[in-house]
Write a protein that holds these residues in place. Structure first.
Motif, short mmCIF file in Angstrom:
data_model
loop_
_atom_site.label_atom_id
_atom_site.label_comp_id
_atom_site.label_asym_id
_atom_site.label_seq_id
_atom_site.Cartn_x
_atom_site.Cartn_y
_atom_site.Cartn_z
N PRO A 54 0.80 -1.23 0.00
CA PRO A 54 0.00 0.00 0.00
C PRO A 54 0.83 1.27 0.00
CG PRO A 54 -0.07 -1.06 2.15
CD PRO A 54 0.59 -2.03 1.21
N CYS A 81 -2.79 -0.41 -2.85
CA CYS A 81 -4.09 0.19 -2.55
C CYS A 81 -3.85 1.47 -1.75
CB CYS A 81 -4.97 -0.77 -1.77
SG CYS A 81 -4.31 -1.17 -0.14
N CYS A 125 -9.39 -3.89 -1.36
CA CYS A 125 -8.45 -4.00 -0.26
C CYS A 125 -9.01 -5.04 0.69
CB CYS A 125 -8.31 -2.63 0.41
SG CYS A 125 -7.06 -2.53 1.71
N HIS A 142 -5.85 -6.88 6.45
CA HIS A 142 -4.77 -7.18 5.51
C HIS A 142 -3.98 -8.37 5.99
CE1 HIS A 142 -4.13 -4.50 2.06
NE2 HIS A 142 -4.99 -3.74 2.70
#
Length: 376
Positions: free
Chosen positions: A125, A170, A266, A343
């Motif tokens: 990210p 992301c 995500c 995540h």
């Protein structure tokens, strides 16, 4: 350091533009820092000693995949760029030396994942978030910085076949205005230089859904696949299956159905994740459908529009295993990908310095950022 890590949105373009909105997130924390919130410092050579934890995870995933008939699965691992950005460097002479030391350490994990028969997903990210978090830098300066990060990623991937790698970037779990997100058009060419077979990016939220039109002119390299988000993490609304099908069809029409995998923007922990992991609501008739049935419905809608172009595209249901939903498709179009609770790259911390306390080797979870606290 013994102190809390600063909010990732402090000093960002977003918090400067909307100070009242971001005030609760950026205010200094009080109390004793936890392992998740502690600011970490690199004080010695970066090495890798997480082999036992890694093998445990890979064995668990392999068993879960076999038990559920999953032909292929991917394992997320954090990028060198993201690790370097969330620790202070008090040992290496330059930031570049620090970055490449991390890349060498992470390559151990990357190779082990692929050697175990899994697809490796690099979660990164920071690459696309660097612009919003550094308001003093221009787009051109952020591009120059990103090029160096990509070189380090490719260094870490040396010797790993591209078709065993997918890359995800992301804009993080930021439930805010997001008017300062870096635009895909300003960095997509750099992303495509990464030695990966597939590229995952946000494409299903109001700030980035329009960017599907970029693929009218972007030439996707031969043999590469894109994984646009067709379900977003930045809204509590559940997408209607016809909308999901339309999003898929746009990309299929532009780059070919064989070059598209359906993804999420995500990790879904920023929204009501149980809603999507176990059931989705079809707003057309108000019926609560199991996720498997709803995805089948979305496939049917897309197949009706695209005809035999998707007739042979398989559709695997997401399979929850503990707090990790595991599934990776055997073929590209219209196959949902594995969705971690938040995540998955915030799972185990396996990179350390020589001075790391053994008590810090246990797996932990990050709380407010999308990178691992891997160094001490």
């Amino acid at each position: 350091t013994g102190t809390h890590r600063e909010s990732p949105w402090a000093h960002s373009r977003e918090s400067q533009a909307f100070p009242e909105f971001y005030a609760p997130q950026v205010k200094p924390r009080t109390g004793k820092p936890t392992m998740q919130s502690m600011e970490m410092v690199c004080t010695g050579p970066v090495t890798y000693k997480g082999q036992a934890l890694l093998q445990r995870d890979l064995a668990n995933l392999k068993a879960a995949a076999a038990a559920n008939g999953v032909e292929e699965a991917f394992v997320p691992a954090i990028s060198p760029c993201d690790v370097a950005g969330n620790q202070k460097n008090a040992y290496y002479t330059t930031d570049e030396e620090f970055l490449y030391a991390i890349a060498d350490a992470m390559s151990v994990e990357y190779k082990a994942i692929v050697d175990a028969g899994f697809v490796l997903q690099i979660d990164d990210p920071r690459l696309i978030n660097y612009y919003v978090k550094n308001p003093q830098l221009s787009v051109a300066e952020c591009r120059a910085w990103a090029e160096k990060q990509v070189e380090a990623i490719n260094h870490a991937l040396k010797g790993i076949p591209e078709d065993r790698v997918r890359y995800h970037t992301c804009y993080g779990i930021n439930m805010g205005p997001r008017i300062h997100d870096m635009e895909l058009k300003d960095i997509v060419d750099i992303i495509l230089r990464i030695r990966a077979g597939a590229y995952s990016f946000e494409a299903a939220n109001p700030r980035h859904e329009h960017e599907w039109k970029l693929w009218e002119t972007i030439k996707l390299p031969t043999g590469k696949t894109i994984i646009p988000g067709v379900i977003t993490h930045s809204s509590l609304l559940v997408e209607h299956p016809e909308l999901v099908a339309q999003r898929l069809m746009r990309y299929a029409d532009l780059v070919g159905k064989e070059n598209v995998i359906a993804g999420t923007d995500c990790g879904l922990g920023g929204r009501v994740h149980l809603l999507l992991q176990h059931a989705l609501v079809d707003r057309a008739d108000g019926v609560l459908r199991p996720a498997e049935d709803l995805r089948s419905h979305a496939l049917g809608l897309a197949e009706r529009e695209l005809g035999d172009r998707v007739a042979d595209a398989p559709l695997d249901a997401l399979r929850p295993e503990g707090d990790l939903v595991v599934a990776v498709p055997p073929a590209p179009l219209l196959c949902p990908v594995g969705v971690p609770d938040r995540h998955a790259h915030d799972r185990d911390r396996r990179v350390h310095t020589a001075e790391r306390d053994d008590a810090r080797d246990a797996p932990t979870r990050a709380d407010d950022d999308l990178s691992s606290d891997l160094l001490s």
